[in-house]
Design a protein around this motif. Sequence first.
Motif, PDB file in Angstrom:
ATOM      1  N   PRO A 147      -6.422 -10.994   3.774  1.00  0.00           N
ATOM      2  CA  PRO A 147      -6.673 -12.391   3.478  1.00  0.00           C
ATOM      3  C   PRO A 147      -5.385 -13.083   3.099  1.00  0.00           C
ATOM      4  CG  PRO A 147      -7.417 -10.979   1.680  1.00  0.00           C
ATOM      5  CD  PRO A 147      -7.056 -10.083   2.818  1.00  0.00           C
ATOM      6  N   SER A 148      -5.383 -14.416   3.232  1.00  0.00           N
ATOM      7  CA  SER A 148      -4.159 -15.173   3.025  1.00  0.00           C
ATOM      8  C   SER A 148      -3.602 -15.015   1.626  1.00  0.00           C
ATOM      9  CB  SER A 148      -4.423 -16.654   3.317  1.00  0.00           C
ATOM     10  OG  SER A 148      -5.460 -17.151   2.476  1.00  0.00           O
ATOM     11  N   SER A 149      -4.447 -14.646   0.653  1.00  0.00           N
ATOM     12  CA  SER A 149      -3.982 -14.516  -0.722  1.00  0.00           C
ATOM     13  C   SER A 149      -3.257 -13.200  -0.963  1.00  0.00           C
ATOM     14  CB  SER A 149      -5.168 -14.622  -1.687  1.00  0.00           C
ATOM     15  OG  SER A 149      -6.108 -13.587  -1.419  1.00  0.00           O
ATOM     16  N   HIS A 150      -3.285 -12.304   0.010  1.00  0.00           N
ATOM     17  CA  HIS A 150      -2.677 -10.990  -0.138  1.00  0.00           C
ATOM     18  C   HIS A 150      -1.374 -10.910   0.637  1.00  0.00           C
ATOM     19  CE1 HIS A 150      -5.979  -8.026  -1.660  1.00  0.00           C
ATOM     20  NE2 HIS A 150      -5.851  -9.089  -2.430  1.00  0.00           N
ATOM     21  N   GLU A 151      -0.394 -10.233   0.015  1.00  0.00           N
ATOM     22  CA  GLU A 151       0.840  -9.912   0.734  1.00  0.00           C
ATOM     23  C   GLU A 151       0.637  -8.571   1.417  1.00  0.00           C
ATOM     24  OE1 GLU A 151       5.644  -9.203   0.048  1.00  0.00           O
ATOM     25  OE2 GLU A 151       4.294  -9.432  -1.677  1.00  0.00           O
ATOM     26  N   VAL A 152       0.688  -8.559   2.737  1.00  0.00           N
ATOM     27  CA  VAL A 152       0.524  -7.334   3.509  1.00  0.00           C
ATOM     28  C   VAL A 152       1.753  -7.152   4.381  1.00  0.00           C
ATOM     29  CG1 VAL A 152      -0.871  -6.099   5.203  1.00  0.00           C
ATOM     30  CG2 VAL A 152      -1.983  -7.557   3.508  1.00  0.00           C
ATOM     31  N   LEU A 153       2.363  -5.979   4.304  1.00  0.00           N
ATOM     32  CA  LEU A 153       3.567  -5.673   5.055  1.00  0.00           C
ATOM     33  C   LEU A 153       3.234  -4.665   6.144  1.00  0.00           C
ATOM     34  CD1 LEU A 153       5.975  -5.143   2.010  1.00  0.00           C
ATOM     35  CD2 LEU A 153       5.594  -7.266   3.290  1.00  0.00           C
ATOM     36  N   GLN A 154       3.792  -4.867   7.333  1.00  0.00           N
ATOM     37  CA  GLN A 154       3.570  -3.954   8.445  1.00  0.00           C
ATOM     38  C   GLN A 154       4.921  -3.569   9.036  1.00  0.00           C
ATOM     39  OE1 GLN A 154       0.175  -3.289   9.854  1.00  0.00           O
ATOM     40  NE2 GLN A 154       1.241  -1.568  10.821  1.00  0.00           N
ATOM     41  N   HIS A 155       5.123  -2.274   9.241  1.00  0.00           N
ATOM     42  CA  HIS A 155       6.350  -1.800   9.877  1.00  0.00           C
ATOM     43  C   HIS A 155       5.989  -0.572  10.688  1.00  0.00           C
ATOM     44  CE1 HIS A 155      10.668  -1.455  10.463  1.00  0.00           C
ATOM     45  NE2 HIS A 155      10.596  -0.162  10.162  1.00  0.00           N
ATOM     46  N   GLY A 156       5.909  -0.742  11.996  1.00  0.00           N
ATOM     47  CA  GLY A 156       5.476   0.366  12.831  1.00  0.00           C
ATOM     48  C   GLY A 156       4.066   0.783  12.449  1.00  0.00           C
ATOM     49  N   VAL A 157       3.861   2.066  12.211  1.00  0.00           N
ATOM     50  CA  VAL A 157       2.535   2.564  11.848  1.00  0.00           C
ATOM     51  C   VAL A 157       2.282   2.468  10.348  1.00  0.00           C
ATOM     52  CG1 VAL A 157       2.489   4.135  13.814  1.00  0.00           C
ATOM     53  CG2 VAL A 157       3.341   4.953  11.594  1.00  0.00           C
ATOM     54  N   LEU A 158       3.257   1.972   9.600  1.00  0.00           N
ATOM     55  CA  LEU A 158       3.109   1.854   8.149  1.00  0.00           C
ATOM     56  C   LEU A 158       2.606   0.462   7.780  1.00  0.00           C
ATOM     57  CD1 LEU A 158       6.395   3.600   6.941  1.00  0.00           C
ATOM     58  CD2 LEU A 158       4.131   4.624   7.291  1.00  0.00           C
ATOM     59  N   ARG A 159       1.662   0.415   6.872  1.00  0.00           N
ATOM     60  CA  ARG A 159       1.078  -0.843   6.414  1.00  0.00           C
ATOM     61  C   ARG A 159       0.911  -0.769   4.909  1.00  0.00           C
ATOM     62  NH1 ARG A 159      -2.234  -4.852   8.822  1.00  0.00           N
ATOM     63  NH2 ARG A 159      -3.820  -5.751   7.440  1.00  0.00           N
ATOM     64  N   VAL A 160       1.338  -1.826   4.212  1.00  0.00           N
ATOM     65  CA  VAL A 160       1.234  -1.865   2.752  1.00  0.00           C
ATOM     66  C   VAL A 160       0.509  -3.139   2.333  1.00  0.00           C
ATOM     67  CG1 VAL A 160       2.503  -2.093   0.587  1.00  0.00           C
ATOM     68  CG2 VAL A 160       3.280  -0.457   2.304  1.00  0.00           C
ATOM     69  N   ASP A 161      -0.594  -2.979   1.634  1.00  0.00           N
ATOM     70  CA  ASP A 161      -1.282  -4.093   0.994  1.00  0.00           C
ATOM     71  C   ASP A 161      -0.700  -4.185  -0.409  1.00  0.00           C
ATOM     72  OD1 ASP A 161      -2.956  -5.870  -0.248  1.00  0.00           O
ATOM     73  OD2 ASP A 161      -4.793  -4.724   0.062  1.00  0.00           O
ATOM     74  N   VAL A 162       0.222  -5.118  -0.600  1.00  0.00           N
ATOM     75  CA  VAL A 162       0.989  -5.174  -1.846  1.00  0.00           C
ATOM     76  C   VAL A 162       0.095  -5.486  -3.029  1.00  0.00           C
ATOM     77  CG1 VAL A 162       2.915  -6.283  -3.039  1.00  0.00           C
ATOM     78  CG2 VAL A 162       3.044  -5.874  -0.567  1.00  0.00           C
ATOM     79  N   ASP A 163      -0.770  -6.493  -2.897  1.00  0.00           N
ATOM     80  CA  ASP A 163      -1.609  -6.891  -4.019  1.00  0.00           C
ATOM     81  C   ASP A 163      -2.694  -5.861  -4.312  1.00  0.00           C
ATOM     82  OD1 ASP A 163      -0.538  -9.685  -4.604  1.00  0.00           O
ATOM     83  OD2 ASP A 163      -0.956  -9.809  -2.472  1.00  0.00           O
TER      84      ASP A 163
END
Length: 255
Positions: A147-163
């Motif tokens: 969702p727009s309120s979440h910072e989500v990072l994607q790099h290749g097969v790695l994904r991080v939901d920061v919040d």
Amino acid sequence: MSIGSGTERRALVVEDDDDIRALIEYTLATQGFLVTAVDSGAAALEAVALDDPDLITLDLGLPGMDGIETCRRLRAITDAYVVMITARNDPIDRLIGLETGADDFIAKPFDAHELKARVNAMFRRPRRLADGPADAPVPPSSPPSSPSSHEVLQHGVLRVDVDGRRAFKDSQELSLTRTEFDLLTEMMRSPARVWSRETLLRSVWGTEWASDTHLVEVHVANLRRKLGENKAAKYVRTVRGVGYRMESPEGHPSG
């Protein structure tokens, strides 16, 4: 024994020396922690089950169950920060302690101001994981929605939901300690950047002590292991003489 101001932040002091235990209790209480103190590893495990602390200071040289084994067992039940304290100055002790799950290491005799500074640095960033202990086994699940309120990072097969404080490799959720999660997040925010050890110390640990670069090295090694790195799949590349950067997405084979 517990002392403090009733704040929600809780600390557990595990130390068998009465004078040092009293010093750490007082130091943390003046920082607003509700402090519980015990003198053995077995008592520490019981206290964690009861109080769910945010911070644990752990003496390496405990009688009976030593600090290394205590830390290993604590990491199965808590995601609290662990600061290991030791009278020994053997680098091997530090490495083993960090590999077991300690977030930081302080040698005796230590200055109360240094302990305060390190603790303050840790708590400048939110660290509580959303889904239980940092090193507890995590069942496979789908990557989180973004969702727009979440910072989500994607790099290749790695994904991080920061919040949400969740990290994934493909669809598999990774079981990272808080420090490992923050280290991965920091590098993924600028994956093409070369991160020096000193820069990571400042941004992740909040410390300027150049002698603490071993913290970065050990936690990067632990992170690589949990990412499942091997000769065919690299995720964090060492830039010789400088530091680290994320491997290009093309170097991340899927599956």
